[in-house]
Motif scaffolding. Sequence first.
Motif, PDB file in Angstrom:
ATOM      1  N   SER A  82      -8.904  27.795  -4.008  1.00  0.00           N
ATOM      2  CA  SER A  82      -9.470  27.591  -5.342  1.00  0.00           C
ATOM      3  C   SER A  82      -9.719  28.925  -6.036  1.00  0.00           C
ATOM      4  CB  SER A  82     -10.769  26.803  -5.256  1.00  0.00           C
ATOM      5  OG  SER A  82     -11.758  27.551  -4.583  1.00  0.00           O
ATOM      6  N   ARG A  83      -9.713  28.858  -7.343  1.00  0.00           N
ATOM      7  CA  ARG A  83      -9.941  30.078  -8.132  1.00  0.00           C
ATOM      8  C   ARG A  83     -11.356  30.607  -7.898  1.00  0.00           C
ATOM      9  NH1 ARG A  83      -7.083  32.274 -12.418  1.00  0.00           N
ATOM     10  NH2 ARG A  83      -8.018  34.251 -13.004  1.00  0.00           N
ATOM     11  N   ALA A  84     -12.311  29.709  -7.737  1.00  0.00           N
ATOM     12  CA  ALA A  84     -13.697  30.142  -7.515  1.00  0.00           C
ATOM     13  C   ALA A  84     -13.825  30.942  -6.227  1.00  0.00           C
ATOM     14  CB  ALA A  84     -14.604  28.910  -7.493  1.00  0.00           C
ATOM     15  N   SER A  85     -13.162  30.500  -5.149  1.00  0.00           N
ATOM     16  CA  SER A  85     -13.222  31.231  -3.883  1.00  0.00           C
ATOM     17  C   SER A  85     -12.586  32.598  -4.019  1.00  0.00           C
ATOM     18  CB  SER A  85     -12.523  30.421  -2.790  1.00  0.00           C
ATOM     19  OG  SER A  85     -13.192  29.193  -2.554  1.00  0.00           O
ATOM     20  N   TRP A  86     -11.476  32.645  -4.732  1.00  0.00           N
ATOM     21  CA  TRP A  86     -10.809  33.952  -4.903  1.00  0.00           C
ATOM     22  C   TRP A  86     -11.642  34.882  -5.781  1.00  0.00           C
ATOM     23  CZ3 TRP A  86      -7.336  36.432  -2.326  1.00  0.00           C
ATOM     24  CH2 TRP A  86      -6.404  35.737  -1.551  1.00  0.00           C
ATOM     25  N   GLU A  87     -12.256  34.347  -6.826  1.00  0.00           N
ATOM     26  CA  GLU A  87     -13.110  35.196  -7.658  1.00  0.00           C
ATOM     27  C   GLU A  87     -14.263  35.775  -6.825  1.00  0.00           C
ATOM     28  OE1 GLU A  87     -12.656  36.202 -10.572  1.00  0.00           O
ATOM     29  OE2 GLU A  87     -11.172  34.873 -11.486  1.00  0.00           O
ATOM     30  N   ARG A  88     -14.760  34.970  -5.945  1.00  0.00           N
ATOM     31  CA  ARG A  88     -15.845  35.448  -5.072  1.00  0.00           C
ATOM     32  C   ARG A  88     -15.368  36.582  -4.182  1.00  0.00           C
ATOM     33  NH1 ARG A  88     -18.636  31.879  -0.286  1.00  0.00           N
ATOM     34  NH2 ARG A  88     -20.353  33.307   0.229  1.00  0.00           N
ATOM     35  N   ARG A  89     -14.182  36.455  -3.585  1.00  0.00           N
ATOM     36  CA  ARG A  89     -13.661  37.497  -2.702  1.00  0.00           C
ATOM     37  C   ARG A  89     -13.368  38.788  -3.463  1.00  0.00           C
ATOM     38  NH1 ARG A  89     -10.177  35.402   2.376  1.00  0.00           N
ATOM     39  NH2 ARG A  89     -11.520  33.670   2.978  1.00  0.00           N
ATOM     40  N   LEU A  90     -12.887  38.666  -4.693  1.00  0.00           N
ATOM     41  CA  LEU A  90     -12.522  39.849  -5.442  1.00  0.00           C
ATOM     42  C   LEU A  90     -13.722  40.571  -6.045  1.00  0.00           C
ATOM     43  CD1 LEU A  90      -9.288  38.597  -7.262  1.00  0.00           C
ATOM     44  CD2 LEU A  90      -9.470  39.962  -5.167  1.00  0.00           C
ATOM     45  N   THR A  91     -14.908  40.001  -5.905  1.00  0.00           N
ATOM     46  CA  THR A  91     -16.108  40.660  -6.422  1.00  0.00           C
ATOM     47  C   THR A  91     -17.025  41.183  -5.319  1.00  0.00           C
ATOM     48  OG1 THR A  91     -17.184  38.493  -6.559  1.00  0.00           O
ATOM     49  CG2 THR A  91     -16.119  39.329  -8.561  1.00  0.00           C
ATOM     50  N   MET A  92     -16.714  40.891  -4.061  1.00  0.00           N
ATOM     51  CA  MET A  92     -17.552  41.362  -2.960  1.00  0.00           C
ATOM     52  C   MET A  92     -16.794  42.443  -2.172  1.00  0.00           C
ATOM     53  SD  MET A  92     -17.281  38.177  -0.239  1.00  0.00           S
ATOM     54  CE  MET A  92     -18.276  39.025   0.969  1.00  0.00           C
ATOM     55  N   GLU A 106     -18.626  41.615   7.133  1.00  0.00           N
ATOM     56  CA  GLU A 106     -19.026  40.711   6.053  1.00  0.00           C
ATOM     57  C   GLU A 106     -18.165  39.450   6.002  1.00  0.00           C
ATOM     58  OE1 GLU A 106     -19.107  42.699   2.317  1.00  0.00           O
ATOM     59  OE2 GLU A 106     -20.064  44.507   3.106  1.00  0.00           O
ATOM     60  N   GLY A 107     -17.188  39.387   6.843  1.00  0.00           N
ATOM     61  CA  GLY A 107     -16.248  38.276   6.781  1.00  0.00           C
ATOM     62  C   GLY A 107     -16.847  36.927   7.126  1.00  0.00           C
ATOM     63  N   TRP A 108     -17.993  36.956   7.873  1.00  0.00           N
ATOM     64  CA  TRP A 108     -18.605  35.670   8.234  1.00  0.00           C
ATOM     65  C   TRP A 108     -18.994  34.850   7.001  1.00  0.00           C
ATOM     66  CZ3 TRP A 108     -23.532  34.700   6.559  1.00  0.00           C
ATOM     67  CH2 TRP A 108     -24.260  35.786   6.077  1.00  0.00           C
ATOM     68  N   VAL A 109     -19.234  35.571   5.890  1.00  0.00           N
ATOM     69  CA  VAL A 109     -19.615  34.869   4.663  1.00  0.00           C
ATOM     70  C   VAL A 109     -18.460  34.011   4.130  1.00  0.00           C
ATOM     71  CG1 VAL A 109     -20.484  35.175   2.320  1.00  0.00           C
ATOM     72  CG2 VAL A 109     -21.195  36.754   4.117  1.00  0.00           C
ATOM     73  N   LEU A 110     -17.208  34.386   4.481  1.00  0.00           N
ATOM     74  CA  LEU A 110     -16.030  33.732   3.914  1.00  0.00           C
ATOM     75  C   LEU A 110     -15.482  32.620   4.785  1.00  0.00           C
ATOM     76  CD1 LEU A 110     -14.198  36.999   2.787  1.00  0.00           C
ATOM     77  CD2 LEU A 110     -15.775  35.583   1.455  1.00  0.00           C
ATOM     78  N   VAL A 111     -16.154  32.348   5.891  1.00  0.00           N
ATOM     79  CA  VAL A 111     -15.623  31.370   6.841  1.00  0.00           C
ATOM     80  C   VAL A 111     -15.539  29.977   6.201  1.00  0.00           C
ATOM     81  CG1 VAL A 111     -16.020  30.188   9.025  1.00  0.00           C
ATOM     82  CG2 VAL A 111     -16.387  32.666   8.837  1.00  0.00           C
ATOM     83  N   GLU A 112     -16.470  29.650   5.330  1.00  0.00           N
ATOM     84  CA  GLU A 112     -16.553  28.297   4.788  1.00  0.00           C
ATOM     85  C   GLU A 112     -15.710  28.065   3.526  1.00  0.00           C
ATOM     86  OE1 GLU A 112     -18.024  25.946   6.336  1.00  0.00           O
ATOM     87  OE2 GLU A 112     -18.825  27.264   7.902  1.00  0.00           O
ATOM     88  N   ASP A 113     -15.136  29.153   2.936  1.00  0.00           N
ATOM     89  CA  ASP A 113     -14.370  28.909   1.691  1.00  0.00           C
ATOM     90  C   ASP A 113     -12.968  28.383   2.027  1.00  0.00           C
ATOM     91  OD1 ASP A 113     -12.710  31.014   2.361  1.00  0.00           O
ATOM     92  OD2 ASP A 113     -13.552  32.413   0.922  1.00  0.00           O
ATOM     93  N   ASP A 114     -12.211  28.046   0.959  1.00  0.00           N
ATOM     94  CA  ASP A 114     -10.940  27.340   1.149  1.00  0.00           C
ATOM     95  C   ASP A 114      -9.727  28.235   0.979  1.00  0.00           C
ATOM     96  OD1 ASP A 114     -11.127  27.841  -1.517  1.00  0.00           O
ATOM     97  OD2 ASP A 114     -10.813  25.770  -2.184  1.00  0.00           O
ATOM     98  N   VAL A 115      -9.921  29.575   1.037  1.00  0.00           N
ATOM     99  CA  VAL A 115      -8.773  30.467   0.907  1.00  0.00           C
ATOM    100  C   VAL A 115      -7.976  30.442   2.215  1.00  0.00           C
ATOM    101  CG1 VAL A 115      -8.046  32.853   0.617  1.00  0.00           C
ATOM    102  CG2 VAL A 115      -9.890  31.930  -0.803  1.00  0.00           C
ATOM    103  N   PRO A 116      -6.660  30.176   2.169  1.00  0.00           N
ATOM    104  CA  PRO A 116      -5.853  30.165   3.394  1.00  0.00           C
ATOM    105  C   PRO A 116      -5.881  31.544   4.060  1.00  0.00           C
ATOM    106  CG  PRO A 116      -4.653  29.165   1.573  1.00  0.00           C
ATOM    107  CD  PRO A 116      -5.855  29.825   0.979  1.00  0.00           C
ATOM    108  N   GLN A 117      -6.013  31.595   5.365  1.00  0.00           N
ATOM    109  CA  GLN A 117      -6.060  32.873   6.085  1.00  0.00           C
ATOM    110  C   GLN A 117      -5.537  32.690   7.506  1.00  0.00           C
ATOM    111  OE1 GLN A 117     -10.159  33.999   5.873  1.00  0.00           O
ATOM    112  NE2 GLN A 117     -10.908  32.293   7.083  1.00  0.00           N
ATOM    113  N   TRP A 118      -5.151  33.841   8.123  1.00  0.00           N
ATOM    114  CA  TRP A 118      -4.587  33.828   9.481  1.00  0.00           C
ATOM    115  C   TRP A 118      -5.358  34.736  10.434  1.00  0.00           C
ATOM    116  CZ3 TRP A 118      -2.357  36.184   5.292  1.00  0.00           C
ATOM    117  CH2 TRP A 118      -2.314  37.574   5.293  1.00  0.00           C
TER     118      TRP A 118
END
Length: 573
Positions: A82-92, A106-118
């Motif tokens: 989602s755009r909201a998740s990406w906006e959050r990542r690009l501001t932190m 700080e990555g633990w904060v991003l565990v719950e968002d919907d950005v695809p990752q490997w």
Amino acid sequence: METESEPYVRLATLRQLHRVVAELNTARSLADTLQTVVDGIVLGLGYELACVNLVRPDGDLVVAAFAGDPAAEALITGRVGSRASWERRLTMGENWDGLRFIPHTEGWVLVEDDVPQWHTEGPDPRFEDEWHPEDRLYAPMYASGGELLGVVSVDRPRNGRRPGAWGREALQMYAFQAAIAISNARLRANMQRALVRLEREQQALRASEESFRQAFEYAPSGMAIAEMGGDQHGRLLRTNDALCRLLGRPASVLRRYSFSDLVHPEDIGTLLRTSAEGGRAELRLGRRDGTYVWVSLRNSVVADAADGPRFLLTHVEDIEERKRHELQLAHRASHDSLTGLPNSAELRSRLGARLCRRPQSVRATAVEALDAAFETRPAAEGTAIPGEHSGYGEHGGHGFRPDGFPEPFEFPGGMAGGSAAVGPYDHHVHTVAPATDIDDGTKGLAVLFCDLDGFKSINDRFGHHTGDAVLIEVARRLTTGVRDGDTVARLGGDEFVVLADGLGAADAADLAVRLRNAIIPPIRVDGRAVRVGASFGIGWASCGMSADEVLRSADQRMYIEKRSRSKAHRRAG
């Protein structure tokens, strides 16, 4: 050792970067460009994994290209964040001159968002700038107007370290070039789609034009295209074969005309009242041989292009047979089936059309008569000049209803005539009767009521077939004996009526004698000769009388005349 080798590494990286940037501009499609971007990062910038997250029309980002690990590529390609998740990542995280670095701490904060990752878990770094498997480095790509095109995501630097100043600059420069390449690829894709769409529209237009041409040319009924507006308004531009055959004129000749040039003079008003958009009319068009054909016109307006000139498309249908049938039905309704003469209803209609309910008032002097003439200033007999107070009734014409009977009228103060002000009958040419049987110069509408003498005996002796033949012959003789414009009608049985306008008393008497003498000669039917006589009663129509009153008056005079002669002399006249 590292410091000495760094200039060489930068040069090698720039050389490799130059090659991959050159390849960016050679990609044929947007998909090829995206794949070239991630391949260039793996080959030229020293990362093992690279991914392009492209902004979709709805604002969310989709994993559009991946390089470095087929298993990871199969896992996340096509997935959406989602755009909201990406906006959050690009501001932190940390801002590296346009790049965005989010350390594993700080990555633990991003565990719950919907950005695809490997990213996978790994041991803590052994030294300060060691790359951790959960570190995240993003390079946003922007269009020239500042719009976000996508985000480049990289992982696993081959040297195992977070990029230094020169590595960050190289990635940032590459992301800038990739944004240009992606924008150009999108532009080319949009242009290609537009060209394909335009070609399809042109093909559809050509197909539509061809369909219209075939429908126009080969339509079973007439079709015409005429100009709208301008000096040449109404001129025929194109006609199909059916219309040319209907009018007996080639298309090259019809282009010289408009429908107003071809329409019957009596129907020009109907044509002019027919609207361009959705208008319908039934009228007559002239053929080359001088005859006219009844047609039905249906109009519609078409445009040559979106804002192009407008044309009038007219559908012309031959309704000659229908009109002929309608006229036959109307004739049957108003004419006697045996003799073909107007019947009783038609006779009353014609007679009633000449009469109004107001008796004619006699003017005292010639001056008053002249004044009366100027009150209505008729343009022609029975009509008034438009714009003048003519007193026309609600239905137009001469103040008569559609059934031919006069409109009711009341005079001020209950007057039945005299010197009243201009009323609804003052435009009407009043029908008057001679004052006496002596010819005083007055001309009126004579009503001759004719009853055959001796007809019943013919029916009784020889049958109705012979009687019908006698009636037909009598009708022919009466019609031959009157003037053009006079009316000969059959009331029914052996009774006939003649309407003759503009006759004086002596003229009417002479006409009755001539018609009686025309009826007396023998009539041959099936080899035998039979004779009938005729009794005539002369009545006079005048305004203030009804049609029935006029006919009753003539009928009474006929019986007076019949009784005045002996039975033996009736048949001999």
